[in-house]
Design an enzyme around this catalytic site. Structure first.
Site, PDB file in Angstrom:
ATOM      1  N   ASN A  76      31.723 -41.790  19.064  1.00  0.00           N
ATOM      2  CA  ASN A  76      31.684 -40.316  19.168  1.00  0.00           C
ATOM      3  C   ASN A  76      31.212 -39.792  20.527  1.00  0.00           C
ATOM      4  O   ASN A  76      31.522 -38.658  20.879  1.00  0.00           O
ATOM      5  CB  ASN A  76      30.870 -39.710  18.022  1.00  0.00           C
ATOM      6  CG  ASN A  76      29.418 -40.111  18.041  1.00  0.00           C
ATOM      7  OD1 ASN A  76      29.076 -41.176  18.529  1.00  0.00           O
ATOM      8  ND2 ASN A  76      28.564 -39.260  17.529  1.00  0.00           N
ATOM      9  N   GLU A 133      19.905 -46.137  16.178  1.00  0.00           N
ATOM     10  CA  GLU A 133      20.159 -44.702  16.001  1.00  0.00           C
ATOM     11  C   GLU A 133      21.294 -44.596  15.013  1.00  0.00           C
ATOM     12  O   GLU A 133      22.379 -45.129  15.266  1.00  0.00           O
ATOM     13  CB  GLU A 133      20.563 -44.028  17.320  1.00  0.00           C
ATOM     14  CG  GLU A 133      19.453 -43.879  18.326  1.00  0.00           C
ATOM     15  CD  GLU A 133      18.295 -43.029  17.849  1.00  0.00           C
ATOM     16  OE1 GLU A 133      18.467 -42.252  16.871  1.00  0.00           O
ATOM     17  OE2 GLU A 133      17.214 -43.155  18.426  1.00  0.00           O
ATOM     18  N   CYS A 145      26.001 -37.054  15.570  1.00  0.00           N
ATOM     19  CA  CYS A 145      24.936 -37.396  14.615  1.00  0.00           C
ATOM     20  C   CYS A 145      23.905 -36.274  14.560  1.00  0.00           C
ATOM     21  O   CYS A 145      23.114 -36.195  13.628  1.00  0.00           O
ATOM     22  CB  CYS A 145      24.297 -38.736  14.949  1.00  0.00           C
ATOM     23  SG  CYS A 145      23.981 -38.966  16.670  1.00  0.00           S
ATOM     24  N   GLU A 156      15.078 -43.302  22.751  1.00  0.00           N
ATOM     25  CA  GLU A 156      15.993 -43.531  23.871  1.00  0.00           C
ATOM     26  C   GLU A 156      15.816 -42.387  24.865  1.00  0.00           C
ATOM     27  O   GLU A 156      15.305 -41.335  24.534  1.00  0.00           O
ATOM     28  CB  GLU A 156      17.440 -43.563  23.376  1.00  0.00           C
ATOM     29  CG  GLU A 156      17.675 -44.657  22.335  1.00  0.00           C
ATOM     30  CD  GLU A 156      19.134 -45.027  22.213  1.00  0.00           C
ATOM     31  OE1 GLU A 156      19.649 -45.714  23.099  1.00  0.00           O
ATOM     32  OE2 GLU A 156      19.751 -44.622  21.220  1.00  0.00           O
TER      33      GLU A 156
END
Ligand code: ADP
Length: 479
Positions: free
Chosen positions: A149, A247, A281, A459
């Site tokens: 994505n 993630e 997400c 991150e």
């Protein structure tokens, strides 16, 4: 002529055509042919990364700075071309494709700077005459497994810190977006990385990804993708006693209170739920709206949804591109059917659209009258589908927002300082937005969530150091 993109293993481009890359806006348009690595290539790549680690980890900040800075400069100079290719490959709009490419350049620039800012600490020991130094070192060979994505930004936010802190890499991008992955690796390779420092292994998750999970020579894995695969990464990493970072999904709430500015709330909901075809997400999939504004909000949402231009990602007028592929489209349609069966009212969209070219076009869907117990409220759909959950007040809104197995982002639209502040403190999410969409984050600050959304250190930004380095405490007796 179709291009053939190969894998990069120990500084050599290797492999034969194994898979084709199709444009989701026009399935007659093929971007190219791509090598598909098997377990043997994965092993070679891991061995090359292992062999390259000692020299790269001792290369010093200037060598790393040079490669990262050069990479950032080239990505920025080619932002329109790379952004267009990204939009053609993934189906997000041209503006989003170029924006994501710029973000990748910014990430490389940020971590180029970080190479020159690495520091440690020195303290006196409790024993007289002894000094103690605390420094950070690269972890070793890191495996990077990425989803489709954000085909360039997610690889960038893993590769840049991994290199900056002296690690070597085996990078496995998602099957659907090899072109963006190949492009970034090609740029880094030409920017002067020594052989073996960065290896690209395109191919199937179940084959090349699994070979990475099963290797004792990968010291850390950073993964972004589905919950199911994330659990496999975790289990395999525990087996090999390696560091891992995950993630995964989200079911992010956007709360709209009676006192919200209606225009802001609708902007946030439209952007958060539907931009990038809802395939983020961080997308707002649950719109939790209080009684007093509910009807006005819904009317305004329908009006805005009706004006959205859905079409070919490469058309500059398009606001919502196609769904990424047939199987994701099926998943979206299945959830739309599930929502109706559960008794939610499909108030807008949800049907397939025909355009000039064959593609995976879906009209954004809005459900009303849903409860937080329905599957459409609990499971990640990952498409342009959102549902409104009506609540009586702020307290109920907060309780519903937090009642989810996920915890990536959350948002609130309100003009009340009290409620905004309370929400920031009490929302069980890693990232909280006030009067902003739940999706769309800065590149220089930490990214990550809680509960079933994420595992391990954050991150991006300086916090990325936590995952990509390991601490050494050294003692010296000088008499
Ligand atoms: P999505 O449903 O978004 O495609 P996945 O978790 O399936 O999410 O994919 C994310 C990444 O994980 C992709 O690069 C994919 O190839 C990889 N992957 C899938 N299965 C495995 C596996 N068994 N081992 C390692 N990586 C995998």
């Amino acid at each position: 002529m179709t291009v053939l993109r190969k894998n990069l293993i120990d500084g050599e481009w290797l492999g034969e055509a194994g898979s084709r890359n199709v444009n989701p806006s026009n399935t007659n348009d093929v971007l190219g042919e791509y090598a598909s690595a098997g377990p043997e290539e994965a092993k070679q790549a891991i061995a090359a990364a292992k062999a390259a680690f000692p020299a790269w980890s001792r290369s010093g900040p200037l060598a790393r700075h040079a490669v990262l800075k050069k990479t950032s400069d080239e990505i920025m100079a080619r932002k329109d071309e790379i952004g267009r290719s990204l939009a053609r490959e993934e189906g997000k709009t041209l503006a989003e494709g170029v924006g994501e490419t710029i973000r990748a350049a910014q990430l490389f620039d940020f971590f180029a700077g970080e190479t020159l800012r690495l520091s440690g600490e020195m303290v006196p020991s409790v024993r007289p005459g002894v000094g103690v130094e605390m420094t950070r070192e690269g972890v070793g060979v890191v495996g990077l497994i990425t989803p489709w994505n954000f085909p360039i930004a997610i690889p960038a936010w893993k590769i840049a810190p991994a290199l900056a802190y002296g690690n070597t890499i085996v990078f496995k991008p998602a099957e659907l977006v090899p072109e963006s992955a190949w492009t970034i690796v090609d740029i880094l390779h030409r920017a002067g990385l020594p052989k073996g420092v960065l290896n690209l292994v395109m191919g199937k998750g179940s084959v090349v990804g699994q070979a990475m999970l099963d290797s004792p020579d990968i010291n850390a894995i950073s993964f972004t993708g589905s919950v199911g695969t994330g659990k496999r990464v975790a289990a395999a990493s525990v087996e090999h006693m390696r560091k891992f970072q995950l993630e995964m999904g989200g079911k992010n709430p956007l709360v709209v209170l009676d006192d919200a500015d209606l225009g802001t709330a609708v902007d946030c909901a439209i952007n958060g739920a539907y931009f990038s075809t809802g395939q983020r997400c961080t997308a707002s999939s649950r719109l939790i709206v209080t009684d007093g504004i509910h009807d006005r909000f819904v009317d305004a949402m329908k009006e805005r949804l009706d004006k959205l231009v859905i079409g070919d990602a490469l058309d500059a007028k398009t606001q919502i591109g196609p769904v990424v592929d047939q199987s994701q489209l099926k998943q979206d349609e299945d959830y739309i059917a599930i929502g109706r069966q559960e008794g939610a009212e499909l108030a807008f969209g949800g049907e397939r659209l025909e355009r000039e070219t064959p593609g995976f076009y879906l009209r954004p869907a809005l459900f009303l009258g849903s409860t937080n117990a329905m599957r459409i409220s609990r499971e990640e759909i990952f498409g342009p589908v959102a549902n409104v959950i009506r609540v009586k007040d702020y307290d109920e809104a907060l309780a519903v927002a937090n009642d989810t197995p996920f915890g990536l982002t959350s948002g609130i639209c309100t003009t009340s300082l009290k409620h905004a502040t309370h929400f920031k403190r009490n929302s069980e999410a890693g990232m909280v937005m006030v009067n902003l969409p739940t999706a769309g984050v800065d590149f220089h600050v930490p990214f990550g969530g809680r509960k079933g959304s994420s595992y391990g250190p954050r991150e991006q930004g300086r916090y990325a150091m936590e995952f990509y380095t390991t601490v050494k405490t050294a003692y010296t007796f000088a008499g």
